[in-house]
Design an enzyme around this catalytic site. Sequence first.
Site, short mmCIF file in Angstrom:
data_model
loop_
_atom_site.label_atom_id
_atom_site.label_comp_id
_atom_site.label_asym_id
_atom_site.label_seq_id
_atom_site.Cartn_x
_atom_site.Cartn_y
_atom_site.Cartn_z
N ASN A 152 24.77 81.13 -12.66
CA ASN A 152 24.35 82.54 -12.85
C ASN A 152 25.61 83.46 -13.77
O ASN A 152 25.68 84.57 -13.59
CB ASN A 152 24.26 83.35 -11.71
N CYS A 207 25.60 81.81 -17.52
CA CYS A 207 25.23 81.38 -18.79
C CYS A 207 23.74 81.55 -19.08
O CYS A 207 23.33 82.54 -19.36
CB CYS A 207 25.68 79.91 -19.03
N SER A 232 20.66 81.82 -16.66
CA SER A 232 19.90 82.79 -16.21
C SER A 232 20.03 84.20 -16.58
O SER A 232 19.41 84.96 -16.75
CB SER A 232 19.58 82.45 -14.64
N CYS A 258 20.13 79.67 -12.32
CA CYS A 258 20.71 78.33 -13.01
C CYS A 258 21.39 78.08 -11.89
O CYS A 258 21.54 78.45 -10.61
CB CYS A 258 21.09 78.92 -14.33
P1 4NP Z 1 24.81 78.37 -15.66
O1 4NP Z 1 26.11 77.27 -16.56
O2 4NP Z 1 24.44 77.52 -14.83
O3 4NP Z 1 23.96 78.34 -17.09
O4 4NP Z 1 25.43 79.52 -15.46
C1 4NP Z 1 27.28 76.91 -15.83
C2 4NP Z 1 28.09 77.71 -15.34
C3 4NP Z 1 29.42 77.33 -14.60
C4 4NP Z 1 29.44 75.94 -14.42
C5 4NP Z 1 28.27 75.17 -15.02
C6 4NP Z 1 27.35 75.58 -15.52
N1 4NP Z 1 30.41 75.45 -13.76
O5 4NP Z 1 30.42 74.13 -13.72
O6 4NP Z 1 31.55 76.12 -13.35
#
Ligand code: 4NP
Length: 166
Positions: free
Chosen positions: A12, A14, A16, A9
């Site tokens: 990393n 949420c 994945s 994702c």
């Molecule tokens: P993930 O979610 O890609 O499913 O881990 C996110 C985690 C952090 C961020 C965006 C999406 N961020 O913008 O920091």
Amino acid sequence: MKKKILFVCLGNICRSPLASAILKQLVSNAGLQDHFIIDSCGTSGNHQGEGADPRTIQNALRNGVTLHHRARKLRPEDLNSFDLILTMDQHNYREAVRLAEKDGFDSEHIRMMRSFDPLSADPQADVPDPWYGVESDFEEVFQILHRSCVSLLQSIRTFTFTAVPD
Ligand code: 4NP
């Protein structure tokens, strides 16, 4: 030979790591843990070394899944060393394919996670990013990933463990 599966994702923290924890639990429940290596990573290194997002951890716990996780960034060699790479959205997919092609690796084994979602009409659909969302968004992500992992494991078992005499 162990089947090596990598979930990808953005951060990393949420989607994945949750997919990885769900699949590990399903594999373990099926007594197949010795046949798999399951890991996750992010296309961005912004959260490297962090644990999973507390909202993901809490939602997973409510659904009976425990996460043990440290975030890491996608490495070029991952594209060559995993048998199947499952990306959560189009952004991750394009980035993984770009990195693979840059290093001359095949990209046939890079696929969208929801190509395994039995309820998705579109195999290219994203697993929605819950980062700016509320609990219902985290629950929706859990349900998508859980049913996709059930279907993924079923496909792998059919393909890998069914003896085809010739
Ligand atoms: P993930 O979610 O890609 O499913 O881990 C996110 C985690 C952090 C961020 C965006 C999406 N961020 O913008 O920091």
